[in-house]
Design an enzyme around this catalytic site. Structure first.
Site, PDB file in Angstrom:
ATOM      1  CG  ASP A   1      -2.090   0.667   1.010  1.00 55.83           C
ATOM      2  OD1 ASP A   1      -1.959   2.287   0.847  1.00 55.83           O
ATOM      3  OD2 ASP A   1      -3.638   0.333   0.556  1.00 55.83           O
ATOM      4  CG  ASP A   2       0.615   6.352   1.348  1.00 56.85           C
ATOM      5  OD1 ASP A   2       1.895   6.350   0.058  1.00 56.85           O
ATOM      6  OD2 ASP A   2      -0.639   7.151   1.305  1.00 56.85           O
TER       7      ASP A   2
ATOM      8  CE  LYS B   1      -6.058   1.006  -1.372  1.00 55.64           C
ATOM      9  NZ  LYS B   1      -5.730   1.320   0.159  1.00 55.64           N
TER      10      LYS B   1
ATOM     11  CG  ASP C   1      -6.357   6.246  -1.922  1.00 54.78           C
ATOM     12  OD1 ASP C   1      -7.737   6.184  -1.548  1.00 54.78           O
ATOM     13  OD2 ASP C   1      -5.955   5.490  -0.328  1.00 54.78           O
TER      14      ASP C   1
ATOM     15  N   GLY D   1     -16.547   5.164  -2.933  1.00 56.97           N
ATOM     16  CA  GLY D   1     -18.136   5.374  -2.964  1.00 56.97           C
ATOM     17  C   GLY D   1     -18.203   6.798  -3.533  1.00 56.97           C
TER      18      GLY D   1
ATOM     19  NE  ARG E   1     -12.619   0.992   0.258  1.00 56.10           N
ATOM     20  CZ  ARG E   1     -11.368   1.497   0.656  1.00 56.10           C
ATOM     21  NH1 ARG E   1      -9.928   0.906   0.886  1.00 56.10           N
ATOM     22  NH2 ARG E   1     -11.765   2.432   1.700  1.00 56.10           N
TER      23      ARG E   1
ATOM     24  CG  ASP F   1      -9.775   4.388   5.000  1.00 60.23           C
ATOM     25  OD1 ASP F   1     -10.496   3.629   3.571  1.00 60.23           O
ATOM     26  OD2 ASP F   1      -8.991   4.206   4.937  1.00 60.23           O
TER      27      ASP F   1
END
Length: 456
Positions: free
Chosen positions: A122-123, A207, A209, A251, A268, A272
């Site tokens: 991830d990040d 991913k 984001d 969303g 997504r 979270d």
């Protein structure tokens, strides 16, 4: 399994049992090779087409065969991703060693033998702006505009080779804005450079984001919400590698209605998740109605799994979900055809967590090739029934008790669109419960779930 013509192919045959094991495959298309000792299928297929393969695994105790369909075409991610993501356990404490140990644990624990395959960073792997941490400082990009890693990730290509050698795949993370959520270098105006760099490193999953793109977008209109995802999709299309494209923008703008249009493989649908009953159920049960938008290659993503030891940083704790709540979590996410991304430290999994993640009959619900997402069939206060159509004509049905007391929950055949005598099988216990006509009722503990398969 979907692959694009000309893209590198990697698939590890999921088979459980005593090793050593001998693998064979009948009908592999030209360009693919099977390592009979590891069960890794690799290579490149140049022509479009559908190939039905017969896979065989054999050990000292016996053998097993199964059909496997390889579709060489325009679409990948024909079943929801099964894998791991670093955020819910390590957050900004992630580094090369932790990622390698995650890959080791996925292989050693046997998760790989049940189809789990992605190891996703991830990040926090990039250079960070405005920091004095010597591990994170540096030039964000080289003179050619290619992104640099921070000192915690000395060599991404070597790391990806390590993961691929185990028969696993590697994922990475970025943002369409100038900075990631944690303030690291992101992809804005360097999308083609980054897509090219990911392909050179051997990345299999991205991913993407939203985060700092909020500063770039003119407003929250649909064209502005879609725009950055089209840009990265176009960049990914130019590289000779299949990279699963996972949109993460919580969303906004009802992304489930247009995530496929911008080329997303998953998106997504919520904010979270945290490891509480309130967070997990609010997210999971709010997915009702989204099933119309899910299909092979396009999945709704209600966020990662919060079982096992989690912590969002170096300090970990056992999930706050009770055992019953964890059965609810895995049952519901499987019915929802969601990507299943383990969020815990896999080097510290106990037997309970491992059993939650390695029940093949439960995983079959998630990975069913028809690619239908479950919908809510009935709701009576805190009691809910959800059902998913399966490729073989059966139904996977979840009975959920969101209340405080043990309760009986009933599913009527008329609500499920079936009739006559039906065999009901408990998937968690892997045993047949008998034949039933017109309805099936079952006692479900507080915050618990029963997951069954109903077949004619």
């Amino acid at each position: 399994f979907g692959v694009r013509p000309g893209s590198p192919f990697l698939f590890t045959i999921p088979a459980t049992g005593k090793r050593p094991m001998d693998f064979s495959a009948e009908g592999l298309p030209i360009g693919l090779n099977l390592d009979k000792n590891t069960g890794h299928i690799t290579g490149v297929v140049k022509e479009k087409g559908t190939h039905v393969i017969v896979l065989k695994a054999k050990n000292a105790l016996g053998s097993s065969t199964r059909q496997f369909k390889i579709i060489v075409g325009d679409q990948i991610a024909l079943t929801p991703a099964l894998g791991w993501n670093s955020w819910n356990c390590f957050a900004n404490a992630v580094d090369d060693a932790k990622v390698r140990s995650a890959a080791d644990a996925m292989a050693k624990s046997g998760l790989i033998n049940h189809g789990w395959s992605y190891i996703n960073i991830d990040d926090c792997w990039e250079i960070k702006a405005k920091t004095d941490d010597p591990m994170l400082i540096g030039e964000p990009r080289n003179e050619k505009g290619m992104i640099n890693t921070n000192k915690k990730f000395p060599d991404m290509k070597t790391l990806s080779d390590y993961i691929h050698a185990k028969g696993l795949k590697m994922g990475i993370y970025s943002s369409p804005g100038p900075l990631t959520c944690a303030g690291f270098t992101a992809s804005y105006q360097f999308e083609e450079n980054d897509a090219q760099q990911y392909a050179e490193w051997g990345i299999d999953y991205l991913k993407y984001d939203w985060c700092s793109y909020g500063r770039i977008a003119k407003d929250n209109s649909l064209p502005e919400l879609k725009k950055p995802y089209f840009v990265m999709r176009a960049a990914l299309n130019k590289v000779n590698r299949d990279i699963v494209y996972s949109l993460c923008q919580y969303g906004m703008g009802d992304v489930w209605k247009w995530g496929g249009e911008v080329g997303g493989n998953s998106w997504r649908t919520t904010g979270d998740i945290t490891d509480t009953w309130e967070s997990m159920t609010e997210i999971g049960f709010s997915q009702a109605g989204h099933e119309v938008n899910a299909k092979p290659g396009n999945w709704n993503d209600p966020d990662m799994l919060v079982v096992g030891k989690v912590g969002w940083g170096p300090q970990l704790h056992p999930t706050k979900l009770s055992p019953n709540e964890q059965y609810t979590h895995i049952s519901l996410w499987g019915l929802l055809s969601s990507p299943l991304l383990i969020g815990c430290d896999m080097t510290q999994m106990d037997d309970f967590t491992l059993n939650l993640l390695t029940n093949d009959e439960v995983l079959e619900v998630s990975q069913d090739p028809l690619g239908k997402q479950a919908g809510r069939v009935s709701k009576d206060g805190d009691l809910e029934v959800w059902a998913k159509d399966m490729e073989d004509g059966s139904k996977a049905v979840g009975f959920f008790n969101r209340g405080k007391w043990k309760s009986e929950i009933k599913a009527r055949w008329s609500d499920l669109g079936i009739a006559g005598k039906q065999l009901v099988r408990d998937l968690w216990r892997q045993k047949d419960l008998g034949n039933f006509s017109e309805e099936f009722k079952v006692s479900v503990p507080r915050h618990g779930a029963v997951l069954v398969k109903i077949s004619h």
